[in-house]
Write an enzyme that holds these catalytic residues in place. Structure first.
Site, PDB file in Angstrom:
ATOM      1  N   LYS A  45       0.811  -1.235   0.000  1.00  0.00           N
ATOM      2  CA  LYS A  45       0.000   0.000   0.000  1.00  0.00           C
ATOM      3  C   LYS A  45       0.838   1.276   0.000  1.00  0.00           C
ATOM      4  CE  LYS A  45      -3.370  -1.118  -0.629  1.00  0.00           C
ATOM      5  NZ  LYS A  45      -3.721  -1.828  -1.897  1.00  0.00           N
ATOM      6  N   SER A  46       2.048   1.171  -0.544  1.00  0.00           N
ATOM      7  CA  SER A  46       2.934   2.340  -0.579  1.00  0.00           C
ATOM      8  C   SER A  46       3.150   2.886  -1.984  1.00  0.00           C
ATOM      9  CB  SER A  46       4.292   1.968   0.022  1.00  0.00           C
ATOM     10  OG  SER A  46       4.132   1.518   1.337  1.00  0.00           O
ATOM     11  N   GLY A  47       2.474   2.291  -2.980  1.00  0.00           N
ATOM     12  CA  GLY A  47       2.643   2.783  -4.342  1.00  0.00           C
ATOM     13  C   GLY A  47       3.208   1.743  -5.302  1.00  0.00           C
ATOM     14  N   TRP A  73       0.219  -6.962 -13.032  1.00  0.00           N
ATOM     15  CA  TRP A  73       0.879  -8.055 -12.296  1.00  0.00           C
ATOM     16  C   TRP A  73       1.746  -8.941 -13.196  1.00  0.00           C
ATOM     17  CZ3 TRP A  73      -4.511  -7.410 -12.292  1.00  0.00           C
ATOM     18  CH2 TRP A  73      -5.226  -8.205 -13.197  1.00  0.00           C
ATOM     19  N   HIS A 100       7.641  -7.146  -1.988  1.00  0.00           N
ATOM     20  CA  HIS A 100       7.356  -6.639  -0.646  1.00  0.00           C
ATOM     21  C   HIS A 100       8.315  -7.273   0.367  1.00  0.00           C
ATOM     22  CE1 HIS A 100       3.800  -4.688  -2.069  1.00  0.00           C
ATOM     23  NE2 HIS A 100       3.053  -5.756  -2.150  1.00  0.00           N
ATOM     24  N   SER A 130      -4.950   3.009   3.814  1.00  0.00           N
ATOM     25  CA  SER A 130      -5.091   2.342   2.509  1.00  0.00           C
ATOM     26  C   SER A 130      -5.274   0.832   2.704  1.00  0.00           C
ATOM     27  CB  SER A 130      -3.845   2.645   1.659  1.00  0.00           C
ATOM     28  OG  SER A 130      -3.947   2.041   0.412  1.00  0.00           O
ATOM     29  N   PHE A 221      -3.121   9.406 -11.433  1.00  0.00           N
ATOM     30  CA  PHE A 221      -4.150   8.588 -10.771  1.00  0.00           C
ATOM     31  C   PHE A 221      -5.348   8.403 -11.706  1.00  0.00           C
ATOM     32  CE2 PHE A 221      -7.796   8.110  -7.885  1.00  0.00           C
ATOM     33  CZ  PHE A 221      -7.363   7.043  -7.114  1.00  0.00           C
TER      34      PHE A 221
HETATM   35  P1  A3P Z   1      -5.003   4.751  -1.480  1.00  0.00           P
HETATM   36  O1  A3P Z   1      -5.683   3.526  -0.971  1.00  0.00           O
HETATM   37  O2  A3P Z   1      -4.594   5.678  -0.371  1.00  0.00           O
HETATM   38  O3  A3P Z   1      -5.768   5.471  -2.552  1.00  0.00           O
HETATM   39  P2  A3P Z   1      -0.020  -0.478  -3.554  1.00  0.00           P
HETATM   40  O4  A3P Z   1       0.008  -0.471  -5.037  1.00  0.00           O
HETATM   41  O5  A3P Z   1       1.344  -0.546  -2.920  1.00  0.00           O
HETATM   42  O6  A3P Z   1      -0.960  -1.509  -3.027  1.00  0.00           O
HETATM   43  O7  A3P Z   1      -0.564   0.950  -3.082  1.00  0.00           O
HETATM   44  C1  A3P Z   1      -1.897   1.320  -3.353  1.00  0.00           C
HETATM   45  C2  A3P Z   1      -2.044   2.794  -3.063  1.00  0.00           C
HETATM   46  O8  A3P Z   1      -1.345   3.545  -4.078  1.00  0.00           O
HETATM   47  C3  A3P Z   1      -3.503   3.240  -3.111  1.00  0.00           C
HETATM   48  O9  A3P Z   1      -3.618   4.303  -2.153  1.00  0.00           O
HETATM   49  C4  A3P Z   1      -3.598   3.745  -4.544  1.00  0.00           C
HETATM   50  O10 A3P Z   1      -4.689   4.607  -4.781  1.00  0.00           O
HETATM   51  C5  A3P Z   1      -2.256   4.457  -4.663  1.00  0.00           C
HETATM   52  N1  A3P Z   1      -1.891   4.742  -6.062  1.00  0.00           N
HETATM   53  C6  A3P Z   1      -1.757   3.889  -7.086  1.00  0.00           C
HETATM   54  N2  A3P Z   1      -1.500   4.552  -8.232  1.00  0.00           N
HETATM   55  C7  A3P Z   1      -1.474   5.873  -7.922  1.00  0.00           C
HETATM   56  C8  A3P Z   1      -1.293   7.070  -8.674  1.00  0.00           C
HETATM   57  N3  A3P Z   1      -1.092   7.053  -9.987  1.00  0.00           N
HETATM   58  N4  A3P Z   1      -1.335   8.257  -8.018  1.00  0.00           N
HETATM   59  C9  A3P Z   1      -1.541   8.300  -6.680  1.00  0.00           C
HETATM   60  N5  A3P Z   1      -1.738   7.196  -5.916  1.00  0.00           N
HETATM   61  C10 A3P Z   1      -1.714   5.993  -6.527  1.00  0.00           C
END
Ligand code: A3P
Length: 287
Positions: A45-47, A73, A100, A130, A221
């Protein structure tokens, strides 16, 4: 479903059985890295999926074909997941992966290779929020319970890939020198083209400003949320229920402010600070 049926334990870490298996972990342990591989490291959940969009474009000079035709994926597979063995031979060179894993779980070949690492860090308060919503929408994860209950699980490491602090410590205390680059989710939200320039320089790609802007637009996003190869809409509702929450949920910084009570904030801060006591690195944000 009981948690022991949903998760398998690996080196003390909880991993979902839906996406991981003994065989996939064995594959990761034996995996042979090449010198020009690029590995993105994140705590969940960090991007991560953001980087699955960004990396192919940085590495191929902005050609949108892979992000428009290959699910995230399979485009940039998770080292430890079951899809890895199925797709690795089809990856173009230079190959890009995400993981991870904490540092100590990388295979021996990583250490003898020159593969580069980009470590994306996100404020743990937003990671928690998140993750809370992700646990509500993903049927292969345990129900998170209340936000308060989930916070305790998070702080105890009774969540995917264990404690956030252990993960961060493992990657901040490596001796990878100039093989590793740190970037924050927050700086990507604030100025994506600047973060892309930094990554491009780190990877030795001299991309023009025009290409950087094109990549930034494609990785916004809004664009990713509309891209069926990146928004998880290909996953059946029985596994990920978009009526409950979306994988691409809000994409902002500071959503924790809408969820933490003052007491929860104090509890969270002191628990994280205690875990990081005595560490020589400092966090890029205040807790
Ligand atoms: P939120 O749940 O806060 O919206 P991961 O991919 O590590 O599981 O992380 C998911 C998080 O990254 C989610 O956060 C998702 O919305 C955010 N995310 C994915 N793509 C993004 C983008 N292009 N811009 C901003 N946030 C993004």
């Amino acid at each position: 479903m009981a948690s022991d049926q949903m998760y398998l334990m690996y080196d003390g870490l909880m991993l979902p059985c839906e996406t991981h298996s003994t065989e996939s972990l064995e594959f990761a342990r034996e995996f042979t890295f090449k010198d020009d591989d690029v590995l993105v490291v994140t705590y969940p959940k960090s991007g991560t999926i953001w980087m699955q969009e960004i990396l192919p474009l940085l590495l191929n000079g902005g050609d949108l074909t892979p992000v428009l035709t290959i699910p995230n994926w399979d485009r940039v597979p998770w080292l430890e997941e079951t899809r890895m063995a199925l797709v690795v031979d089809q990856l173009p060179s230079p190959r890009a992966f995400v993981t991870h894993f904490p540092y100590q779980l990388l295979p021996a070949s990583f250490h003898t290779s020159k593969a580069k690492v980009i470590n994306v860090l996100r404020n743990p308060k937003d990671v928690l929020v998140s993750s809370y919503y992700f646990h509500q929408m993903a049927s292969f994860l345990e129900d998170p319970g209340t936000f308060e209950e989930f916070m305790e699980k998070f702080l105890d490491g009774r969540v995917l890939f264990g404690k956030w602090t252990d993960h961060v410590k493992s990657w901040k205390n490596t001796e990878l020198g100039d093989r590793i680059m740190y970037v924050t989710y927050e700086e990507m939200v604030q100025d994506l083209p600047a973060a892309l320039r930094r990554m491009s320089d780190f990877l030795g790609r001299n991309l023009s400003e025009e290409v950087i802007q094109k990549i930034a637009e494609n990785c916004s996003f809004k664009t990713m949320k509309a891209n069926n190869m990146s928004n998880f809409s290909l996953v059946p509702k029985q596994y990920m229920d978009n009526d409950r929450s979306h994988f691409l949920r809000k994409g902002i910084t500071g959503d924790w402010k809408n969820h933490f009570s003052p007491e929860q904030l104090a509890r969270f801060k002191s628990a994280i600070e205690k875990e990081l006591e005595g560490e020589s690195f400092s966090l890029p944000w205040s807790l």
